[in-house]
Enzyme design. Structure first.
Site, PDB file in Angstrom:
ATOM      1  N   HIS A  50     -15.524 -31.859   7.256  1.00  0.00           N
ATOM      2  CA  HIS A  50     -14.314 -32.233   7.986  1.00  0.00           C
ATOM      3  C   HIS A  50     -13.132 -31.423   7.464  1.00  0.00           C
ATOM      4  O   HIS A  50     -12.667 -31.627   6.344  1.00  0.00           O
ATOM      5  CB  HIS A  50     -14.042 -33.737   7.823  1.00  0.00           C
ATOM      6  CG  HIS A  50     -15.135 -34.593   8.384  1.00  0.00           C
ATOM      7  ND1 HIS A  50     -16.289 -34.874   7.676  1.00  0.00           N
ATOM      8  CD2 HIS A  50     -15.266 -35.221   9.590  1.00  0.00           C
ATOM      9  CE1 HIS A  50     -17.073 -35.641   8.413  1.00  0.00           C
ATOM     10  NE2 HIS A  50     -16.476 -35.872   9.571  1.00  0.00           N
ATOM     11  N   PRO A  72     -16.341 -45.110   5.106  1.00  0.00           N
ATOM     12  CA  PRO A  72     -16.043 -46.118   6.129  1.00  0.00           C
ATOM     13  C   PRO A  72     -14.529 -46.374   6.152  1.00  0.00           C
ATOM     14  O   PRO A  72     -13.967 -46.867   5.176  1.00  0.00           O
ATOM     15  CB  PRO A  72     -16.823 -47.351   5.645  1.00  0.00           C
ATOM     16  CG  PRO A  72     -17.910 -46.795   4.784  1.00  0.00           C
ATOM     17  CD  PRO A  72     -17.301 -45.612   4.109  1.00  0.00           C
ATOM     18  N   HIS A  86     -10.774 -32.106  13.536  1.00  0.00           N
ATOM     19  CA  HIS A  86     -11.240 -33.216  12.697  1.00  0.00           C
ATOM     20  C   HIS A  86     -12.477 -32.826  11.885  1.00  0.00           C
ATOM     21  O   HIS A  86     -12.548 -33.064  10.689  1.00  0.00           O
ATOM     22  CB  HIS A  86     -11.553 -34.434  13.564  1.00  0.00           C
ATOM     23  CG  HIS A  86     -12.163 -35.572  12.805  1.00  0.00           C
ATOM     24  ND1 HIS A  86     -11.411 -36.495  12.108  1.00  0.00           N
ATOM     25  CD2 HIS A  86     -13.454 -35.925  12.614  1.00  0.00           C
ATOM     26  CE1 HIS A  86     -12.217 -37.364  11.530  1.00  0.00           C
ATOM     27  NE2 HIS A  86     -13.469 -37.041  11.825  1.00  0.00           N
ATOM     28  N   GLU A  93     -11.581 -62.224   5.550  1.00  0.00           N
ATOM     29  CA  GLU A  93     -12.851 -62.027   4.859  1.00  0.00           C
ATOM     30  C   GLU A  93     -13.119 -60.561   4.533  1.00  0.00           C
ATOM     31  O   GLU A  93     -13.573 -60.238   3.429  1.00  0.00           O
ATOM     32  CB  GLU A  93     -14.016 -62.577   5.702  1.00  0.00           C
ATOM     33  CG  GLU A  93     -14.009 -64.077   5.873  1.00  0.00           C
ATOM     34  CD  GLU A  93     -13.204 -64.536   7.080  1.00  0.00           C
ATOM     35  OE1 GLU A  93     -13.148 -65.748   7.334  1.00  0.00           O
ATOM     36  OE2 GLU A  93     -12.624 -63.651   7.772  1.00  0.00           O
ATOM     37  N   HIS A 107     -22.297 -73.071   2.729  1.00  0.00           N
ATOM     38  CA  HIS A 107     -22.657 -73.468   4.096  1.00  0.00           C
ATOM     39  C   HIS A 107     -23.729 -72.504   4.620  1.00  0.00           C
ATOM     40  O   HIS A 107     -23.546 -71.805   5.605  1.00  0.00           O
ATOM     41  CB  HIS A 107     -21.423 -73.487   4.999  1.00  0.00           C
ATOM     42  CG  HIS A 107     -20.403 -74.513   4.621  1.00  0.00           C
ATOM     43  ND1 HIS A 107     -19.827 -74.557   3.371  1.00  0.00           N
ATOM     44  CD2 HIS A 107     -19.847 -75.540   5.331  1.00  0.00           C
ATOM     45  CE1 HIS A 107     -18.964 -75.563   3.313  1.00  0.00           C
ATOM     46  NE2 HIS A 107     -18.971 -76.190   4.480  1.00  0.00           N
ATOM     47  N   HIS A 156     -21.365 -71.855  13.098  1.00  0.00           N
ATOM     48  CA  HIS A 156     -21.236 -71.960  11.649  1.00  0.00           C
ATOM     49  C   HIS A 156     -22.591 -72.112  10.935  1.00  0.00           C
ATOM     50  O   HIS A 156     -22.620 -72.341   9.729  1.00  0.00           O
ATOM     51  CB  HIS A 156     -20.331 -73.145  11.288  1.00  0.00           C
ATOM     52  CG  HIS A 156     -18.877 -72.852  11.483  1.00  0.00           C
ATOM     53  ND1 HIS A 156     -18.365 -72.359  12.657  1.00  0.00           N
ATOM     54  CD2 HIS A 156     -17.818 -72.963  10.633  1.00  0.00           C
ATOM     55  CE1 HIS A 156     -17.059 -72.190  12.536  1.00  0.00           C
ATOM     56  NE2 HIS A 156     -16.703 -72.541  11.317  1.00  0.00           N
TER      57      HIS A 156
END
Length: 653
Positions: A28, A117, A264, A414, A464, A476
């Site tokens: 790149h 990422p 790019h 999260e 959970h 859930h």
């Protein structure tokens, strides 16, 4: 340095990127060329580091969030004098080289994080800024400030479009992380098209709303303007994090692609010869860095070495004046208090024989017991401390007004929590965990994957963990999520069956210094398995699986269970002398055991095997032919209604 020296270095860094990417016809070019002057000023004048001591405790951290532009980082690390030779640079993207396609933590000296990422690096930098603030609060004395560094992060348009960066920066503004400086390569181009095709927001106003101090540099390729903006950000007395928006030209130095999407990637590589000529680089010398540039940066390295030596003297004086703090800092740096899981388990009290705790609750008891003795344990939750039960009692909340707290309130973020937790771990002083419901692990999967790839000692606490969630319904009930996590290499997924297995799970997770662990914990109460000795349960977790009930006659059948379903396996085996029960809290650990141990637990001669887990059956087929579980979503009902509907009980075994 003189502007002319920095400009020459900028063009030579461009040349290194062009040569490396042209040689492999892969890479790149856009960022390394478009940000060359930013790199020259950063590494030539602004950053505090010592290339001969890449692990210097008080160095500035430089994070390249836009990891696709890795040749930017490799070029400047080489020019600055890190242990990265010109031969290493010439092997860009060659298998097993020190210059892989995207930067990888632990592979290249000076690379602080694994990036690629997009957006992850921004959140990692926020984690590093939190870690630095925690270190300041714990270890700096009134007279000796051994921690006073900045976290610099270079991000592109793609990084800021990713939601994880928005989550992380919102939290950074709330926490007033004034040691964080985000550098935004605003070239208006993404991979497919000009940025205007997919984004029209006012980034400066967005970051002002987050609580950042914002500076915009209209000519982001002009050394004088860059220097002024970077000095302003570094020396600012504001209590806000900073963002400097550089308006740059992507692919600058190759006229045929400048300012275009083609810049790019490697689209400009075919113009390498004409571009090198225009940059006044010698046609006969590829991977060229002039003697003048090397001399200037060598002098800079000597100055930086003096600064790190001066810090050594400061540190020595601080140690003699603060022996208790010095001892704690040594423990944080060396993780010397987590020598083995067996030693950690001695710090965890045995649970009462009447215990019926959900493993989320017993996990909280275990984590608190360990944190009382181990100063570098910190934790956080995505607005679910009350449900995850991982809050460290009496240990304070990290905030803009209290940097010493060991609990981080992430809010409903999260993905940012996962990546920020990684950033804290990259920084190396603290051992962090972050908690949410298992069903939301998908939101943070990118961060979990990078944690495993980087070999970070992070605990992802997921409560959970099954259809046992019950009335909240299928949104859930994470029937597929455990299987998904088990597919990630070097991630240990541990699902304890009771409080004592939970003790073993946390002890393992903290002692396993080179891999992350996902702890899958129940919402519902679970009976403690008193028929199995405490030591057997705790130590059994360390091997991934163990015999929970041994047959009293000829072995006719093996029932394998994990987590909350062990209770059904134990009931099904009652009064059946030929049935063995195996508890398997962690497949990854069991698979690593010697063949002799695996044969001892699961003898090949016994083909009659059944496995039970309240979720996807997919991972269990390598251990058993019959699987009791569910490959469908659940529904809103009571725990018992769900287990009965899917026939996940002792009668199915």
């Amino acid at each position: 340095m003189k502007n002319s020296v920095l400009q020459r270095a900028s063009n030579e860094a461009r040349g290194l990127a062009i040569d490396a990417i042209a040689a492999r016809a892969s890479g790149h070019l856009g960022l390394p060329l478009g940000c060359a002057e930013i790199g020259a000023v950063l590494f030539g004048e602004i950053l505090k580091f010592d290339p001969k001591r890449p692990d210097w405790l008080d160095r500035d951290r430089f994070v390249l969030s836009a990891g696709h532009g890795s040749m930017f980082l490799y070029s400047w690390l080489h020019i600055s004098g890190y242990d990265l030779t010109i031969e290493d640079v010439s092997k860009f993207r060659v298998a097993h080289s020190k210059t892989p396609g995207h930067p990888e933590f632990g592979v290249t000296p000076g690379v602080e994080i694994t990036s690629g990422p997009l957006g992850q690096g921004v959140a990692n930098a926020v984690g590093m800024a939190i870690s630095e603030k925690m270190a300041e609060a714990r270890f700096n004395s009134d007279s000796r400030k051994i921690f006073s560094h900045k976290i610099w992060c270079l991000a592109g348009d793609g990084c800021l479009q990713e939601g994880v960066s928005a989550e992380a920066c919102s939290l950074a503004g709330t926490l007033k992380l004034d040691n964080l400086i985000l550098l935004y390569d605003s070239n208006g181009v993404t991979l497919d098209a000009l940025e205007e095709k997919s984004s029209s927001e006012d980034v400066a106003m967005r970051f002002k709303a987050y609580g950042f101090e914002v500076t915009t540099v209209k000519d982001g390729n002009k050394i004088v303007s860059i220097r002024k903006a970077l000095i302003k950000a570094r020396d600012s007395k504001s209590d806000k994090p900073k963002i400097v928006i550089f308006k740059t030209v992507i692919g600058k130095g190759i006229p045929e692609i400048e300012g275009k999407s083609a810049a790019h990637g490697e689209g400009g590589a075919k113009f390498a010869d004409s571009a090198r000529a225009a940059l006044k680089l010698p046609a006969s010398k590829k991977f060229y860095v002039s003697k003048k540039t090397r001399s200037a940066f060598s002098e800079r390295a000597e100055e930086l070495a003096k600064k790190s030596s001066e810090w050594d003297l400061l540190f020595s004086e601080w140690k003699s004046e603060n022996p208790q703090k010095a001892e704690e800092l040594d423990a944080c740096r060396e993780k010397s208090l987590t020598k083995s899981a067996e030693e950690l388990m001695k710090l965890i009290p045995v649970f009462p024989e009447s215990d019926k705790s959900a493993t989320r609750a017993s996990g909280g008891v275990v984590l608190n017991a360990l944190a009382q003795k181990i100063p570098y344990i910190i934790t956080g939750s995505a607005d679910l401390f009350g449900s995850n039960k991982n809050y460290l009692k009496g240990m304070g909340d990290f905030s803009a007004s209290d940097r010493s707290g060991r609990n981080i309130w992430y809010g409903i973020r999260e993905h940012a929590m996962g990546a920020i937790t990684n950033g804290i771990a990259y920084d190396g002083l603290f051992t962090p965990s972050g908690a949410t419901f298992l069903t939301f692990a998908g939101y943070m999967l990118g961060a979990v994957r990078i944690s495993a790839l980087s070999g970070l000692n992070v605990q992802f606490i997921y409560s959970h963990d099954s259809i046992g969630v019950g009335l909240d319904g299928p949104t859930h009930q994470p029937v597929e999520t455990a299987a998904m996590l088990r597919c990630i290499p070097h991630l240990n997924v541990v699902r304890p069956a009771d409080s004592e297995e939970c003790a073993g799970a946390y002890a393992f997770a903290l002692s396993n210094k080179n891999e992350p662990t996902a702890l899958l914990l129940s919402r519902q109460n679970l009976p403690i398995q008193n028929s199995i000795p405490v030591e057997t349960r705790r130590n059994g977790v360390l091997k991934g699986a163990y015999v929970a009930k041994r047959e009293s006659g000829n072995l006719e059948k093996i029932i394998i269970a994990s987590g909350s379903e062990l209770q059904f396996a134990m009931k099904a085996a009652e009064g059946k002398p030929g049935v063995r029960v195996v508890s398997m809290p962690c497949m990854e650990l069991f698979d690593r055991q010697p063949d002799s141990y695996k044969e001892e637990v699961l003898p090949a001669s016994c083909k009659n095997r059944v496995a039970i887990e309240a979720g996807s059956t997919l991972p269990w087929h390598k251990y058993a032919e019959k699987i009791v579980g569910t490959d469908d979503f659940g529904f809103s009902g009571t725990e018992s209604e769900l287990y009965d509907y899917f026939k996940i009980n002792e009668s199915s075994l």
